[in-house]
Scaffold this active site. Structure first.
Site, PDB file in Angstrom:
ATOM      1  N   PRO A   1       0.824  -1.214   0.000  1.00  0.00           N
ATOM      2  CA  PRO A   1       0.000   0.000   0.000  1.00  0.00           C
ATOM      3  C   PRO A   1       0.852   1.255   0.000  1.00  0.00           C
ATOM      4  O   PRO A   1       1.823   1.367   0.752  1.00  0.00           O
ATOM      5  CB  PRO A   1      -0.798  -0.127   1.302  1.00  0.00           C
ATOM      6  CG  PRO A   1      -0.959  -1.610   1.465  1.00  0.00           C
ATOM      7  CD  PRO A   1       0.336  -2.197   0.990  1.00  0.00           C
ATOM      8  N   CYS A   2       0.489   2.190  -0.866  1.00  0.00           N
ATOM      9  CA  CYS A   2       1.407   3.278  -1.205  1.00  0.00           C
ATOM     10  C   CYS A   2       1.030   4.642  -0.647  1.00  0.00           C
ATOM     11  O   CYS A   2       1.697   5.622  -0.926  1.00  0.00           O
ATOM     12  CB  CYS A   2       1.504   3.390  -2.729  1.00  0.00           C
ATOM     13  SG  CYS A   2      -0.108   3.590  -3.532  1.00  0.00           S
ATOM     14  N   GLN A   3      -0.037   4.750   0.147  1.00  0.00           N
ATOM     15  CA  GLN A   3      -0.457   6.062   0.617  1.00  0.00           C
ATOM     16  C   GLN A   3       0.642   6.791   1.386  1.00  0.00           C
ATOM     17  O   GLN A   3       0.754   8.011   1.327  1.00  0.00           O
ATOM     18  CB  GLN A   3      -1.703   5.930   1.511  1.00  0.00           C
ATOM     19  CG  GLN A   3      -2.958   5.583   0.746  1.00  0.00           C
ATOM     20  CD  GLN A   3      -3.132   4.083   0.572  1.00  0.00           C
ATOM     21  OE1 GLN A   3      -2.177   3.327   0.770  1.00  0.00           O
ATOM     22  NE2 GLN A   3      -4.308   3.652   0.192  1.00  0.00           N
TER      23      GLN A   3
ATOM     24  N   TYR B   1       3.662   6.929   0.751  1.00  0.00           N
ATOM     25  CA  TYR B   1       4.682   7.490  -0.128  1.00  0.00           C
ATOM     26  C   TYR B   1       4.113   8.473  -1.145  1.00  0.00           C
ATOM     27  O   TYR B   1       4.861   9.122  -1.867  1.00  0.00           O
ATOM     28  CB  TYR B   1       5.412   6.365  -0.881  1.00  0.00           C
ATOM     29  CG  TYR B   1       6.066   5.365   0.042  1.00  0.00           C
ATOM     30  CD1 TYR B   1       6.884   5.795   1.070  1.00  0.00           C
ATOM     31  CD2 TYR B   1       5.846   3.999  -0.111  1.00  0.00           C
ATOM     32  CE1 TYR B   1       7.483   4.883   1.939  1.00  0.00           C
ATOM     33  CE2 TYR B   1       6.435   3.081   0.746  1.00  0.00           C
ATOM     34  CZ  TYR B   1       7.257   3.530   1.767  1.00  0.00           C
ATOM     35  OH  TYR B   1       7.834   2.629   2.612  1.00  0.00           O
TER      36      TYR B   1
END
Length: 369
Positions: free
Chosen positions: A61-63, A65
């Protein structure tokens, strides 16, 4: 045998219980963390048997970054547990030793925290014998009607366990010509909707023959069924619908609405310095801007490009329209509430972009080993 169907407000369990256990056990749904990872490994080992793994594909999950995520979460981002999920990804590489891996993430992965997490990732996989590269890709270059920028990180073993050169490398993705547009080629065969109209489970008949929808046929988004589902639009209050009208009419003149352009009696937010593009219309004559998980919140950033807008007929895009922008096939059903479906769509990798990457890697495995 009678045909089962999912109904509104049902969780789908009566359908899932009909699926053979041998199928459902192949999917492991679990939170990855220190307390769970060994159990996950055990389940994967059982499914794997005596086979080896050639490829691992994932996208932590990239939130944590993303630029938007950092702006939204503020200082809380420092304690966000998602910051460290890439380390667990490396644990899977260490255990299963694939020939290649693919790691999808947002643009901020290279710059978050001064680039520290990405440098650490490079160090960790280098110790495992992987060469690594990261390149920016735009989904619209691979058949997706969305200008979504993402970094695709690929790692590969230059030599096998016997020291023999593998011929593996970063896949050479060929840019595909894309002359299609949202309203004409992606939305035109779906029935009209107004704000609040539609159901999650009701089958929706197409309004155009598949042969008249070249993009949908070529891309495989429309499959063998003569219907789809989840063509459901959010309800919107009159104030928002009037703003939608303004935004659409400005776009028709080639301009984008800024929040400060909205009459004061329609402005409900105190922040008038940032996020001035919070009301955004999907471009009808080109590709859409990036679909993100925030689409689950209100829909203001994804206004349907209604040709002749009035407060009565404007709305934000439906679940099915959002799924199509992400190039999901029409027979893909998103479980959960309307908001849950939007969130799943916004967090996903565009299907056609993933398919392009997979084909190139398959090609390397076929000819390079």
């Amino acid at each position: 045998m009678g045909r089962l169907s999912k109904k509104e407000k049902e969780d789908g369990s009566k359908l899932w219980c009909k699926v053979p256990q041998s199928v459902t056990e192949k999917v492991i749904q679990a939170t990855i963390g220190e307390e769970t990872i060994n159990d996950i490994f055990s389940k994967v080992d059982k499914l794997l048997g005596n086979k080896s793994i050639d490829l691992i594909v994932g996208g932590p999950p990239c939130q944590a970054y993303s630029i938007a995520g950092r702006a939204r979460l503020g200082k809380a981002i420092e304690q966000d547990p998602r910051n460290d999920l890439y380390k667990y990804y490396v644990r899977f590489l260490e255990r299963y030793k694939p020939k290649m891996f693919v790691f999808e993430n947002v643009m901020g992965i290279l710059t978050a925290k001064g680039g520290g997490p990405y440098r650490h990732l490079q160090e960790l996989v280098a110790k495992l014998g992987y060469k690594i590269d990261a390149k920016e890709h735009i989904a619209s270059n691979y058949g997706v009607l969305q200008k979504r920028h993402r970094y695709i990180i690929v790692g590969w073993k230059e030599t096998d366990e016997n020291g023999i050169h593998t011929n593996l490398s970063y896949p050479n993705l060929e840019i595909q010509e894309n002359n299609y547009s949202i309203r004409k080629d992606l939305f035109a065969d779906l029935p009209l909707r107004r704000a609040g109209e539609g159901q999650l489970c009701a089958p929706i008949k197409y309004t155009k023959d598949l042969n008249d929808m070249e993009y949908l046929k070529k891309s495989g988004i429309r499959g063998v069924f003569d219907f789809t589902t989840q063509h459901i639009a959010r309800p919107h209050n009159l104030n928002d619908r009037e703003i939608y009208c303004m935004a659409i009419k400005m776009l028709q003149k080639g301009q984008r609405l800024k929040y400060t352009d909205i009459p004061e009696d329609h402005q409900k937010h105190k922040n008038k310095k940032t996020f001035l593009n919070r009301f955004q219309v999907v471009n009808p004559d080109g590709v859409c801007h990036t679909v993100v998980a925030h689409i689950a919140m209100d829909g203001h950033y994804y206004i349907y490009p209604t040709p002749n807008p009035t407060p009565e007929n404007v709305r934000s895009i439906t679940i099915r329209e959002a799924a199509r922008i992400q190039s999901f096939p029409d027979d893909y059903y998103f479980e959960g509430s309307r908001s849950a479906a939007f969130k799943q769509i916004g967090n996903a990798v565009p299907v056609l972009m993933a398919y392009s990457i997979a084909l190139k890697i398959k090609e390397m495995f076929s000819y390079g080993l």
